[in-house]
Design an enzyme around this catalytic site. Structure first.
Site, PDB file in Angstrom:
ATOM      1  N   TYR A 111       0.730  -0.907  -0.098  1.00 30.81           N
ATOM      2  CA  TYR A 111       0.323   0.100  -0.523  1.00 30.81           C
ATOM      3  C   TYR A 111       0.968   1.192  -0.478  1.00 30.81           C
ATOM      4  O   TYR A 111       0.485   2.607  -0.887  1.00 30.81           O
ATOM      5  CB  TYR A 111      -0.263   0.196   1.200  1.00 30.81           C
ATOM      6  CG  TYR A 111      -1.175   0.663   1.613  1.00 30.81           C
ATOM      7  CD1 TYR A 111      -2.672   1.794   0.630  1.00 30.81           C
ATOM      8  CD2 TYR A 111      -2.259   2.027   2.275  1.00 30.81           C
ATOM      9  CE1 TYR A 111      -3.656   2.699   1.117  1.00 30.81           C
ATOM     10  CE2 TYR A 111      -2.740   2.789   2.592  1.00 30.81           C
ATOM     11  CZ  TYR A 111      -3.399   2.977   1.685  1.00 30.81           C
ATOM     12  OH  TYR A 111      -4.130   4.417   2.230  1.00 30.81           O
ATOM     13  N   ALA A 160       4.072   1.513  -0.976  1.00 26.43           N
ATOM     14  CA  ALA A 160       4.698   1.964  -2.181  1.00 26.43           C
ATOM     15  C   ALA A 160       4.029   2.610  -2.949  1.00 26.43           C
ATOM     16  O   ALA A 160       4.301   2.983  -4.261  1.00 26.43           O
ATOM     17  CB  ALA A 160       5.403   0.478  -2.360  1.00 26.43           C
TER      18      ALA A 160
END
Length: 252
Positions: A163, A165
């Protein structure tokens, strides 16, 4: 019309909000309609979009169009943009709000399917939708795109690496799109902190106040996103592009 009303006025504009049937997306779609916009409520569950659109139309008197779409599926997004133009003839504001943050116990529990699903919805879909909508906005003479990110993209935690990233990628994409679509189309990131939505129900609060180190020492209610969102949607932010607006309660 008062000065503030005029500054944030969206009368005659069309606003598309993905993930617009609940949580922060619902609040942003409702706020846009309250400021005079016709809105498109797009989400994976069409029935929920219909219910939300009906509520918005009943309260504000504005047109609210429901549309069922999986933003993580590239081939569904052309149809969404085409449907908006078929109905309204234009699109003034795109809010890329749809996203997901699945939980897991260990990093090795993250499957390739799960990782791809997160990236598809949080990053690949917004890229494609912004490309489709942004080019048309440029051709029409202007518009605004708001990418909804997360404080976790700046303060990543092991519990939500895919999430964080994907949302960090969204931050980078915002800056590039601002140059790609400038000078007529503005592109900004809205970065919420902890908000008490459906997602927060899965949070494990080990401390009595896990937000004690935040400046405001609390999480936010969904309606508290509205001021920042309207700023980026409206002409109030006419000289703001390629920027990150943090609405995070003063994250440490």
């Amino acid at each position: 019309m008062g000065y503030a009303d005029e500054l944030f006025d969206l009368t005659g504009r069309v606003v598309l909000v993905t993930g617009g049937s609940r949580g922060l997306g619902r609040q942003m779609a409702l706020a846009a309609a309250r400021c005079g916009a016709d809105v498109v409520v797009a989400s994976r569950k069409y029935d929920t979009c219909v219910a939300t659109a009906e509520e918005i139309a009943a309260e504000t008197g504005r047109t609210a169009m429901p549309y069922g779409v999986h933003v993580g599926r590239w081939d569904e997004l052309d149809g969404l943009v085409d449907a908006v133009y078929d109905r309204f003839g234009k699109l003034d504001v795109l809010v890329n709000n749809a996203g997901m943050s699945p939980t897991y116990d260990r990093l090795t529990d993250v499957t390739e399917k799960l990782f791809d699903a997160v990236v598809n919805l949080n990053l690949k879909g917004p890229f494609r939708l912004s490309a489709l909508a942004g080019e048309r906005m440029v051709a029409d003479g202007g518009g605004a795109i708001v990418n909804v990110s997360t404080y976790g993209s700046l303060r990543p935690h092991p519990s939500f690496i895919p999430y964080a990233a994907s949302k960090a990628g969204l931050n980078a994409m915002t800056e590039a799109l601002a140059f790609a679509f400038g000078p007529t189309v503005r592109v900004n990131t809205l970065m919420p902190g902890p908000f008490l939505t459906d997602i927060s129900k899965a949070w494990d609060f080990a401390d009595d106040n896990p937000f004690a180190r935040h400046a405001l020492q609390r999480a936010a209610s969904p309606a508290e996103i509205v001021g920042a969102a309207l700023f980026l949607m409206s002409d109030a932010s006419s000289f703001t592009t390629g920027s990150i607006l943090r609405a995070d309660g003063g994250m440490p």
